[in-house]
Design a protein around this motif. Structure first.
Motif, PDB file in Angstrom:
ATOM      1  N   PHE A 159      75.597 -31.449 144.692  1.00  0.00           N
ATOM      2  CA  PHE A 159      74.510 -30.467 144.620  1.00  0.00           C
ATOM      3  C   PHE A 159      75.144 -29.157 145.037  1.00  0.00           C
ATOM      4  N   ILE A 187      77.867 -35.163 147.347  1.00  0.00           N
ATOM      5  CA  ILE A 187      77.036 -36.135 148.081  1.00  0.00           C
ATOM      6  C   ILE A 187      77.475 -37.568 147.764  1.00  0.00           C
ATOM      7  N   HIS A 215      66.869 -50.269 155.787  1.00  0.00           N
ATOM      8  CA  HIS A 215      67.401 -49.965 157.114  1.00  0.00           C
ATOM      9  C   HIS A 215      67.242 -51.130 158.079  1.00  0.00           C
ATOM     10  N   ASN A 275      71.474 -42.432 157.818  1.00  0.00           N
ATOM     11  CA  ASN A 275      70.637 -41.417 157.163  1.00  0.00           C
ATOM     12  C   ASN A 275      71.514 -40.351 156.537  1.00  0.00           C
ATOM     13  N   GLY A 276      71.150 -39.969 155.319  1.00  0.00           N
ATOM     14  CA  GLY A 276      71.883 -38.896 154.654  1.00  0.00           C
ATOM     15  C   GLY A 276      73.176 -39.341 154.000  1.00  0.00           C
ATOM     16  N   ALA A 277      73.454 -40.658 153.991  1.00  0.00           N
ATOM     17  CA  ALA A 277      74.711 -41.156 153.401  1.00  0.00           C
ATOM     18  C   ALA A 277      74.722 -41.004 151.880  1.00  0.00           C
ATOM     19  N   GLY A 278      73.527 -40.909 151.267  1.00  0.00           N
ATOM     20  CA  GLY A 278      73.452 -40.753 149.813  1.00  0.00           C
ATOM     21  C   GLY A 278      72.819 -41.946 149.099  1.00  0.00           C
ATOM     22  N   LYS A 279      72.114 -42.800 149.846  1.00  0.00           N
ATOM     23  CA  LYS A 279      71.575 -44.031 149.245  1.00  0.00           C
ATOM     24  C   LYS A 279      70.514 -43.712 148.176  1.00  0.00           C
ATOM     25  N   SER A 280      69.586 -42.803 148.523  1.00  0.00           N
ATOM     26  CA  SER A 280      68.546 -42.463 147.537  1.00  0.00           C
ATOM     27  C   SER A 280      69.158 -41.716 146.357  1.00  0.00           C
ATOM     28  N   THR A 281      70.139 -40.884 146.650  1.00  0.00           N
ATOM     29  CA  THR A 281      70.813 -40.158 145.562  1.00  0.00           C
ATOM     30  C   THR A 281      71.464 -41.158 144.609  1.00  0.00           C
ATOM     31  N   GLN A 311      60.627 -44.817 147.830  1.00  0.00           N
ATOM     32  CA  GLN A 311      60.448 -44.887 149.285  1.00  0.00           C
ATOM     33  C   GLN A 311      58.985 -44.713 149.658  1.00  0.00           C
ATOM     34  N   GLU A 370      63.795 -49.055 150.392  1.00  0.00           N
ATOM     35  CA  GLU A 370      63.188 -49.260 151.713  1.00  0.00           C
ATOM     36  C   GLU A 370      61.816 -49.958 151.634  1.00  0.00           C
TER      37      GLU A 370
HETATM   38  N1  ATP Z   1      68.073 -32.622 145.134  1.00  0.00           N
HETATM   39  C1  ATP Z   1      68.919 -32.371 146.143  1.00  0.00           C
HETATM   40  N2  ATP Z   1      69.475 -31.149 146.305  1.00  0.00           N
HETATM   41  C2  ATP Z   1      70.327 -30.880 147.306  1.00  0.00           C
HETATM   42  N3  ATP Z   1      70.721 -31.794 148.234  1.00  0.00           N
HETATM   43  C3  ATP Z   1      70.197 -33.024 148.128  1.00  0.00           C
HETATM   44  C4  ATP Z   1      69.280 -33.387 147.089  1.00  0.00           C
HETATM   45  N4  ATP Z   1      68.939 -34.687 147.253  1.00  0.00           N
HETATM   46  C5  ATP Z   1      69.611 -35.126 148.342  1.00  0.00           C
HETATM   47  N5  ATP Z   1      70.367 -34.126 148.859  1.00  0.00           N
HETATM   48  C6  ATP Z   1      71.234 -34.235 150.015  1.00  0.00           C
HETATM   49  O1  ATP Z   1      72.073 -35.360 149.819  1.00  0.00           O
HETATM   50  C7  ATP Z   1      72.329 -35.999 151.073  1.00  0.00           C
HETATM   51  C8  ATP Z   1      72.034 -37.478 150.928  1.00  0.00           C
HETATM   52  O2  ATP Z   1      70.632 -37.646 150.813  1.00  0.00           O
HETATM   53  P1  ATP Z   1      69.962 -39.055 150.454  1.00  0.00           P
HETATM   54  O3  ATP Z   1      68.481 -38.870 150.524  1.00  0.00           O
HETATM   55  O4  ATP Z   1      70.550 -39.574 149.200  1.00  0.00           O
HETATM   56  O5  ATP Z   1      70.464 -39.934 151.701  1.00  0.00           O
HETATM   57  P2  ATP Z   1      69.970 -41.362 152.161  1.00  0.00           P
HETATM   58  O6  ATP Z   1      71.192 -42.151 152.464  1.00  0.00           O
HETATM   59  O7  ATP Z   1      69.015 -41.924 151.159  1.00  0.00           O
HETATM   60  O8  ATP Z   1      69.203 -41.021 153.501  1.00  0.00           O
HETATM   61  P3  ATP Z   1      67.957 -41.772 154.217  1.00  0.00           P
HETATM   62  O9  ATP Z   1      68.507 -43.062 154.738  1.00  0.00           O
HETATM   63  O10 ATP Z   1      67.591 -40.826 155.314  1.00  0.00           O
HETATM   64  O11 ATP Z   1      66.879 -41.944 153.184  1.00  0.00           O
HETATM   65  C9  ATP Z   1      71.498 -35.301 152.121  1.00  0.00           C
HETATM   66  O12 ATP Z   1      72.350 -34.404 152.819  1.00  0.00           O
HETATM   67  C10 ATP Z   1      70.480 -34.548 151.297  1.00  0.00           C
HETATM   68  O13 ATP Z   1      70.098 -33.362 151.945  1.00  0.00           O
END
Ligand code: ATP
Length: 253
Positions: free
Chosen positions: A15, A20, A205, A40-46, A87, A174
């Motif tokens: 991004f 990410i 989690h 948290n924030g590792a990128g799982k949802s991405t 989620q 989740e």
């Molecule tokens: N559309 C976007 N634009 C910019 N940054 C993004 C976007 N989507 C996610 N991010 C960033 O990517 C990183 C990973 O986010 P993500 O939600 O994939 O993590 P996660 O592992 O699912 O976290 P959690 O366990 O808290 O749900 C975070 O730093 C988030 O801010």
């Protein structure tokens, strides 16, 4: 050899300047229950959004049953047999429990919502929706507005909606978030039941759920998979202990 259910090669997502997802290679076998864990924030949802084409990868490929998904829309991927939950609970609260599932069935078959009246009396759809309600233990609640169900029942309904189209690859983000112990056990059993013989990819989690359900676990840290393997191997991996699992297991106690 038959193709993996899902295969990721060199997958990356940035991004702006922030990388990410930083090069993921992963094969998920047919009928495997695979959990993706990590801080948290590792990128799982991405990663979920990349697999389901809600995000375009910056680089790399995603293959479903050997077919490259590049350029396909989320609904096309859904009709190829991949279905996901989100989620956040994602139901129509004013519609009945039954209509929520029937709507998902209709959608998966390519009808538009406005065609409902035409197919209103379709016995096949009614029977299909009731069979799903039976699987998710909501048959007795079928005529209630979905919004009046308990939180755990709403998540169960969401799982029903996710499986309604008959997808053989199910992705759950989740599924037990925010639940009590007993609700978590209930949903875990339900997931076990409805994913029998299917491929499950789950972000979760709760380590009890992960170790109870998963055949394979991948640990995602800062956009990279640092370990993939059987639960006992991942649990004993010092890298994983250090990066995530030590803290995650402690948090459960
Ligand atoms: N559309 C976007 N634009 C910019 N940054 C993004 C976007 N989507 C996610 N991010 C960033 O990517 C990183 C990973 O986010 P993500 O939600 O994939 O993590 P996660 O592992 O699912 O976290 P959690 O366990 O808290 O749900 C975070 O730093 C988030 O801010």
């Amino acid at each position: 050899m038959s193709a993996a259910a899902l295969e990721l090669r060199g997958l990356k997502k940035s991004f702006g300047k922030a990388e990410i997802i930083r090069g993921i290679d992963l094969s998920i076998g047919k009928s495997e229950r695979h959990a993706i864990i990590g801080p948290n924030g590792a990128g799982k949802s991405t990663l979920f959004n990349l697999i389901t084409a809600r995000f375009m990868p910056t680089a790399g490929t995603v293959k479903l049953h050997g077919q490259d998904l590049r350029g396909l829309q989320p609904y096309q991927i859904n009709r190829m047999g991949l279905s996901r939950s989100f989620q956040i609970t994602n139901i129509f609260p004013a519609m009945s429990v039954f209509e929520n599932v029937r709507c998902a069935l209709l959608w998966s078959q390519g009808y538009k919502y406005s065609f409902w009246n035409l197919v209103n009396n379709s016995r096949r759809l009614t029977e299909g929706a009731d069979a799903i309600l039976d699987q998710i233990n909501l048959l007795e609640r079928r005529n209630l507005p979905a919004g009046t169900l308990s939180y755990a029942e709403q998540r169960a309904l969401e799982i029903g909606i996710t499986i309604a189209g008959g997808a053989d690859v199910i992705m759950l983000d989740e599924p037990t978030a925010g639940m009590s112990h007993s609700e978590t056990d209930y949903i875990t059993d339900l997931i076990m039941k409805v994913t029998e013989g299917k491929t499950l990819i789950m972000v979760e989690h709760d380590m009890g759920v992960v170790f109870g359900l998963a055949d394979q676990i991948s640990v995602l840290v800062y956009g990279e998979i640092i370990a993939t393997g059987k639960p006992e191997d991942v649990r004993g991996d010092p890298k994983v202990q250090e990066a995530y699992l030590g803290a995650a297991l402690e948090a459960e106690h």
